[in-house]
Write a protein that holds these residues in place. Structure first.
Motif, short mmCIF file in Angstrom:
data_model
loop_
_atom_site.label_atom_id
_atom_site.label_comp_id
_atom_site.label_asym_id
_atom_site.label_seq_id
_atom_site.Cartn_x
_atom_site.Cartn_y
_atom_site.Cartn_z
N GLY A 629 -0.98 3.61 8.79
CA GLY A 629 -0.27 2.92 7.73
C GLY A 629 -0.08 1.45 8.03
N ASP A 653 2.44 4.33 4.11
CA ASP A 653 2.02 5.28 5.15
C ASP A 653 1.03 6.28 4.57
OD1 ASP A 653 3.99 4.56 7.41
OD2 ASP A 653 5.31 4.83 5.68
N ASP A 654 0.00 6.57 5.34
CA ASP A 654 -0.97 7.59 4.95
C ASP A 654 -0.84 8.75 5.93
OD1 ASP A 654 -3.34 9.17 4.51
OD2 ASP A 654 -4.16 7.45 3.44
N HIS A 715 2.76 5.31 -0.45
CA HIS A 715 1.77 6.04 0.35
C HIS A 715 0.37 5.88 -0.23
CE1 HIS A 715 5.11 8.11 2.31
NE2 HIS A 715 5.65 8.18 1.10
N GLU A 717 -3.17 8.52 0.27
CA GLU A 717 -3.44 9.90 0.72
C GLU A 717 -4.89 10.05 1.13
OE1 GLU A 717 -2.16 13.46 -1.18
OE2 GLU A 717 -0.27 12.59 -1.90
#
Length: 776
Positions: A629, A653-654, A715, A717
């Protein structure tokens, strides 16, 4: 006649409120100190006030004379028991034999010397103060670099120096990379000792049943099954006669991923006095005797071409281990080495780790466990390289990222990154923050004399620990799914959640797979007499590994239910969907509840099929997962006070596929709070004699709600191919990404004053001195 089936709403990806929360927020949950048993006694541990001393004698007579004192135990009473276990295996590792109670000497402040047992906790505490220990203080060393120096006091006299181990790892040709380099940046970077400070301190209740020769241990732990195995080994008792129950756990953050002396001690004492015994540590004990985190002194060298291409990295890592090894103490710095390349493509690394004994409490896993230290180091070095080359910090990162089409990607440290698109969260964070506009505003602020900084951090971490070959006690996880005759569903998970929300996310997985309401699903964990053996919760593995075990158990269960449905419908051509088994030809169906009744009444069974609906699966992951991330922080520093104000905090954030965005947000926010704590306020301070100066909350600064910025969290994904759920793990992401972003921002704010680097924590005093130094 065909039945019209309405498929339930898919819950995977939905913001579902946590099933655990009602009992927690209404005060009806039971934590260890809430538990009471008939005839229960209380224990108080007598601890060393010295960091290093010989024990010349212990006089317990005054304490024994106090009414209500049931027993007193000293080191002489436990010589026949096993040592506090260390699971690490590193060639040449020196492992001191750490007895449950000190023998002839102590080697850190807080070292257990004796245990007093009384009919209530106040009597036990009063009696503990009457125990007289004759100490002969000896020289101590609390700084890891000083502990390495020639002539330093030996923490363990059986060895000639304080080096516990040396560890080397390399990949590629680092010397050639440095020969080719146009520029090399060097920096000493520390990652200070931190005190985990969970809201609930550690606690144990031990109950011995003499007639059955069995022992029940209630412990606030993250690893109930491993605790059972290891405590049984310390006591020399059959493991199947020891039951461990974990009640609600009020925070762990890795500090309860351990087997402590007190857990085995209380078990031993309960067996000796044949009474239940409770011990709950005070906050001062928690600071002195529960593990600390971090404790790095790192020397980095980063080589690059003038266009910003990173060629290689050298690292000398000095790890402050403390006075002895807890369960994973020596392993933690090796995790830092594994992640030292970060998200970048360079293939040349050379790392030397030296683990050093000091007269301090041991360090061990604390939220992130080696990965925050690695990320902080590489992200600071990349920023310093950008400053040296006069490049934008975002530009240099984008230039060096592993490309999205290069996965799975083999790193110079031997890892295989599973999946990723590292540029995507950085671009998203910059877009959401308005990066170009922020830079223009920063230029205008600097023209006014204001100190405004913009800091970036792009992190990767190793999660879903992990393949068994890489872990000392196995890396698999287990799950059992039981459909009761009524159609209700019980899940037994070998993971041990304590705030991660698996009672909710696991129920979401079950509801989707079986087509039952979430409220019909009960998730049970933390009782070794009820739940099949499991590894536990740490390293962001609960859902990625434990949830995958659950997924596969559900597939096994559905296969069996299809057999019953096919038998009941009189055809083999059936499918299971939405809680029904449906005849593909006619559309006729049987319900979930009807199949459950048929399986348990067992009037008729499918061929080669047993009654009941129970499935257990032990799942071994083929690889770790690697979340990633980007965090972006805008700060302003007050020239007159050195105070730092966080103006913006943006994080993208991933973590792979997201089961429950509400829980994910909570995990990210909590992680960021602890990252901010390290960056700005927290530090465990020992003086030259090994006394813990920051031994109470009055002297150890924690982040407060009033100091927390608004966190703009979103996020991307990128599913992981490692597990069937596509999840990666989120519990430690916020902590790992936070501290370098904050420090990079403050260094950027002070860069017009010639500041190149600042070690954490960035206290106002430290910042004010830098500003005053620049003025001078």
């Amino acid at each position: 006649m065909a039945t019209t089936i309405t498929k339930p709403e898919t819950l995977f990806g939905k913001r579902v409120r946590r099933q655990e929360d009602p009992r927690l927020i209404t005060g009806t949950a039971l934590y260890l100190d809430d538990l009471k048993m008939p005839g229960m006694h209380h224990a108080c541990v007598v601890r060393s006030p010295h960091a290093a001393a010989k024990i010349r004698g212990i006089d317990t007579s005054a304490a024994r004379a106090l009414p209500g004192v049931a027993a007193i135990f000293t080191g002489a009473d436990v010589t026949g028991l096993g040592a506090v276990p260390c699971a690490a295996s590193i060639p040449g590792l020196r492992v001191p034999h750490h007895h449950l109670l000190a023998q002839d000497r102590v080697y850190y402040v807080g070292h257990p010397v004796a245990v007093v047992v009384g009919t209530d906790r106040y009597i036990a505490r009063d009696a503990a103060e009457l125990v007289e220990v004759d100490y002969e203080p000896t020289a101590a060393v609390a700084d890891p670099e000083k502990a390495l120096a020639a002539g330093a006091p030996a923490v363990h006299p059986e060895w000639p120096d304080n080096v516990a181990f040396n560890f080397h790892q390399e990949g590629g040709d680092t010397e050639e990379a440095f020969r080719q380099a146009d520029v090399v940046v060097r920096q000493r970077i520390t990652s200070q000792r931190l005190i985990p400070t969970s809201i609930e301190t550690r606690g144990v209740i031990a109950e011995w049943r003499a007639g059955e020769r069995s022992l029940t241990l209630h412990s606030s732990t993250q690893i109930p099954h491993l605790l059972r195995t290891l405590v049984a080994g310390i006591l020399g008792m059959p493991e199947n006669l020891l039951r461990v129950i974990t009640p609600e756990v009020g925070g762990g953050f890795g500090s309860k991923l351990n087997v402590y002396a007190e857990e085995a001690l209380m078990a031993y004492i309960a067996m000796k006095i044949n009474k239940p015994v409770k011990w709950v540590e005070s906050r001062r004990e928690n600071f002195q005797a529960t593990i600390h985190g971090r404790g790095h002194v790192d020397y980095f060298e980063l080589a690059a071409l003038r266009d910003g291409t990173i060629l290689g990295l050298k690292l000398k890592l000095i790890q402050d281990l403390g006075a002895y090894h807890q369960l994973l103490t020596p392993v933690i710095p090796t995790l830092s080495v594994l992640m030292m390349p970060g998200l970048y493509r360079f293939k040349n690394v050379n790392a030397d780790v030296v683990g050093v004994f000091t007269n301090c409490v041991p360090t061990d896993a604390y939220r992130g466990a080696g990965r925050p230290e690695a990320t902080h180091g590489i992200e600071r070095m990349v920023d310093m390289l950008a400053q040296e080359l006069k490049m934008d910090p975002a530009e240099i990162r984008l230039k060096n990222f592993v490309h999205a089409d290069e996965f799975p990607y083999g790193t110079a440290t031997g890892l295989t990154y599973d999946s990723g698109d590292y540029a995507k969260p950085l671009h998203k964070a910059m877009a959401e923050a308005g990066y170009e506009q922020l830079r223009r505003e920063q230029a205008a602020a600097r023209a006014e004399g204001r100190l405004v900084g913009i800091g970036l951090s792009t992190y990767g971490e190793i999660c879903a620990l992990g393949p068994s070959i890489a872990l000392p006690a196995g890396g698999w996880e287990s799950a059992t799914v039981k459909v009761e005759p009524s159609g209700k569903v019980t899940v037994l998970t070998g993971a041990s959640p304590h705030g991660q929300g698996e009672e909710t996310t696991f129920a979401q997985i079950v509801a989707d797979e079986l087509g039952v309401p979430m409220d019909d699903v009960l998730v049970v964990h933390g009782d070794t007499a009820v739940v099949q053996y499991g590894i536990g919760t740490f390293g962001s593995r609960g859902t990625a590994v434990g949830g995958s075990a659950l997924y596969y158990a559900l597939q096994d269960l559905k296969a069996k239910m299809k057999k019953f449905g096919a038998m009941m419908l009189g055809t083999e051509q059936v499918n299971f969907s939405g809680g029904y088994c449906v005849d593909e030809a006619t559309g006729k169906s049987v319900t979930f509840a009807e199949m459950a009744v048929a399986a348990y009444h067992a009037k008729k069974l499918p061929a080669n099929t047993e009654p009941g609906l129970v499935a257990t699966h032990f799942w071994e992951p083929p690889n770790f997962t690697f979340p990633f991330g980007a965090h972006l922080v805008v700060t302003e520093v007050d020239r007159e006070t050195g105070a730092i104000e966080i103006k913006r905090y943006v994080c993208v954030d991933d973590i792979g596929r997201i089961i429950n965005p509400l829980i994910v947000d909570g995990q990210v926010h909590g992680g960021v709070a602890q990252g901010l704590g390290q960056a700005l306020w927290e530090q465990a301070v020992y003086d030259e004699s090994g006394q813990l100066v920051s031994g109470e909350l009055t002297d150890y600064a924690l982040p407060r709600a009033s100091r927390m910025p608004w966190i703009e969290s979103s996020h991307t994904e990128t599913p992981s191919p490692v597990n069937p759920l596509g999840v990666k793990g989120v519990g430690e992401a916020g902590t790992i990404g936070c501290s370098p972003a904050v420090v990079n921002s403050v260094v950027d704010a002070l860069s017009p004053l010639g500041v190149r680097h600042i070690d954490m924590p960035l206290t106002p005093e430290k910042i004010w001195k830098l500003i005053e130094g620049a003025r001078a």
